[in-house]
Design an enzyme around this catalytic site. Structure first.
Site, PDB file in Angstrom:
ATOM      1  N   GLY A 185      -1.640   4.501  -9.025  1.00 26.11           N
ATOM      2  CA  GLY A 185      -1.409   3.452 -10.244  1.00 26.11           C
ATOM      3  C   GLY A 185      -1.195   4.106 -11.728  1.00 26.11           C
ATOM      4  CD  GLU A 197      -4.071   5.315  -1.302  1.00 33.81           C
ATOM      5  OE1 GLU A 197      -3.135   4.539  -1.379  1.00 33.81           O
ATOM      6  OE2 GLU A 197      -5.094   4.680  -1.745  1.00 33.81           O
ATOM      7  CD1 TRP A 205       0.003  -7.109  -1.720  1.00 34.80           C
ATOM      8  CD2 TRP A 205      -0.652  -9.133  -1.658  1.00 34.80           C
ATOM      9  NE1 TRP A 205       0.745  -7.947  -0.817  1.00 34.80           N
ATOM     10  CE2 TRP A 205       0.571  -9.211  -0.899  1.00 34.80           C
ATOM     11  CE3 TRP A 205      -1.442 -10.556  -1.593  1.00 34.80           C
ATOM     12  CZ2 TRP A 205       1.075 -10.281  -0.257  1.00 34.80           C
ATOM     13  CZ3 TRP A 205      -0.730 -11.475  -1.047  1.00 34.80           C
ATOM     14  CH2 TRP A 205       0.598 -11.326  -0.471  1.00 34.80           C
ATOM     15  CD  GLU A 211      -8.026   0.738  -7.357  1.00 33.61           C
ATOM     16  OE1 GLU A 211      -8.167  -0.200  -6.585  1.00 33.61           O
ATOM     17  OE2 GLU A 211      -6.841   1.278  -7.589  1.00 33.61           O
ATOM     18  N   GLY A 218       0.374   0.485  -3.767  1.00 34.99           N
ATOM     19  CA  GLY A 218      -0.045  -0.570  -4.307  1.00 34.99           C
ATOM     20  C   GLY A 218       0.850  -1.470  -5.302  1.00 34.99           C
ATOM     21  N   GLY A 219       1.240  -1.083  -6.600  1.00 29.45           N
ATOM     22  CA  GLY A 219       1.952  -1.639  -7.538  1.00 29.45           C
ATOM     23  C   GLY A 219       3.204  -2.190  -6.776  1.00 29.45           C
TER      24      GLY A 219
HETATM   25  C1  PEP Z   1      -3.174   1.938  -3.817  1.00 26.73           C
HETATM   26  O1  PEP Z   1      -3.539   0.912  -4.515  1.00 26.73           O
HETATM   27  O2  PEP Z   1      -3.584   2.348  -2.759  1.00 26.73           O
HETATM   28  C2  PEP Z   1      -1.929   2.704  -4.289  1.00 26.73           C
HETATM   29  C3  PEP Z   1      -1.513   3.763  -3.800  1.00 26.73           C
HETATM   30  O3  PEP Z   1      -1.694   2.133  -5.417  1.00 26.73           O
HETATM   31  P1  PEP Z   1      -0.027   2.543  -6.422  1.00 26.73           P
HETATM   32  O4  PEP Z   1       0.653   2.737  -5.318  1.00 26.73           O
HETATM   33  O5  PEP Z   1       0.062   1.539  -7.218  1.00 26.73           O
HETATM   34  O6  PEP Z   1      -0.300   3.776  -7.076  1.00 26.73           O
END
Ligand code: PEP
Length: 249
Positions: free
Chosen positions: A172, A166, A10, A96, A232-233
């Site tokens: 994002g 990732e 989140w 991040e 994420g989103g």
């Molecule tokens: C994440 O925050 O680990 C992520 C993969 O974000 P998103 O799905 O928004 O790219």
């Protein structure tokens, strides 16, 4: 058969009211899923999430932890505190955290060790930047990130952990690694673990994260070394998150 997991990160989103609505929608829609559904809210909402998910199949975790057990570390949260709150999982080394809070490979490895020793399942996030990919360094970057953890805790610790590939350029941004790009990196990671312990490698869930949506989840999850997603989103929208969970094969 490896465990399939779809975890929602989140990030710094939510409120007591929004969380209650989202979790009620997830609980109403999660019957019959072929994966473990996990949510990772911000720290202050862990007790709320624990209460609302009690008695369900869903699990929850934190987005970060301290590498220290206790002491004068203002603002930090330890692994044992997360265990106290009922967490099963904890994200370690999200890009991040690495980019914005300066978490080096060695700090990430120390956090992994703290989580592992406390009985949490660390979700070790690995990924390359766009510049690193364009320089042809993707494999060496993710393998170095993985190696730092293996050097610290040993390969056996991966038998109770999860990896999440990732690519930083896909988080994002709306850009997603193609299923072939993601599969290639997942296979490289699994092969590296297999060189050290083939049984651990065979059982190790490796999630893909980076702009996963209901529209692209199925083709990503169809790849042989992709065992679910870190989302994420789309994890903030119950219908999208559940659709992604249903895309797990
Ligand atoms: C994440 O925050 O680990 C992520 C993969 O974000 P998103 O799905 O928004 O790219």
């Amino acid at each position: 058969m490896r465990k399939k997991i779809v975890a929602g990160n989140w990030k710094m989103h939510g409120s007591l009211q929004q969380n209650a609505v989202l979790l009620e929608q997830l609980l109403n829609g999660m019957a019959g899923l072929d994966c473990e559904l996990v949510v990772c809210p911000p720290y202050p909402y862990l007790p709320q999430v624990a209460g609302l998910l009690a008695g369900s199949q869903a699990k929850f975790g934190a987005q970060n932890l301290s590498e220290h057990h206790s002491g004068a570390y203002t603002g930090e949260v330890s692994a044992s505190m997360l265990v106290d709150l009922g967490c099963r999982y904890v994200l370690v080394g999200h890009s991040e955290r690495r980019a914005l809070y300066g978490e080096s490979d060695s700090v990430v490895a120390a956090k992994f060790e703290a989580a592992h020793k406390a009985g949490l399942v660390p979700v070790l996030c690995l990924g390359e930047t766009l510049a690193e990919r364009e320089a042809g360094a993707t494999d060496s970057v993710v393998l170095a990130q993985l190696q730092a953890v293996i050097d610290r805790v040993g390969v056996a610790a991966l038998s109770s952990a999860v990896l999440a590939y990732e690519p930083v350029w896909a988080i994002g941004t709306g850009l997603t690694a193609s299923p072939e790009q993601a599969q290639q990196v997942h296979a490289v990671l699994r092969s590296r673990v297999a060189e050290l312990d083939s049984v651990v490698a065979a059982g190790l869930p490796i999630l893909y994260g980076g702009s996963v949506k209901p529209q692209n989840a199925a083709e990503l999850f169809a790849q042989p070394d992709i065992d679910g997603g870190l989302i994420g989103g789309a994890s903030l929208v119950a219908g999208d998150f559940l659709a992604i969970c249903r895309a797990v094969v």
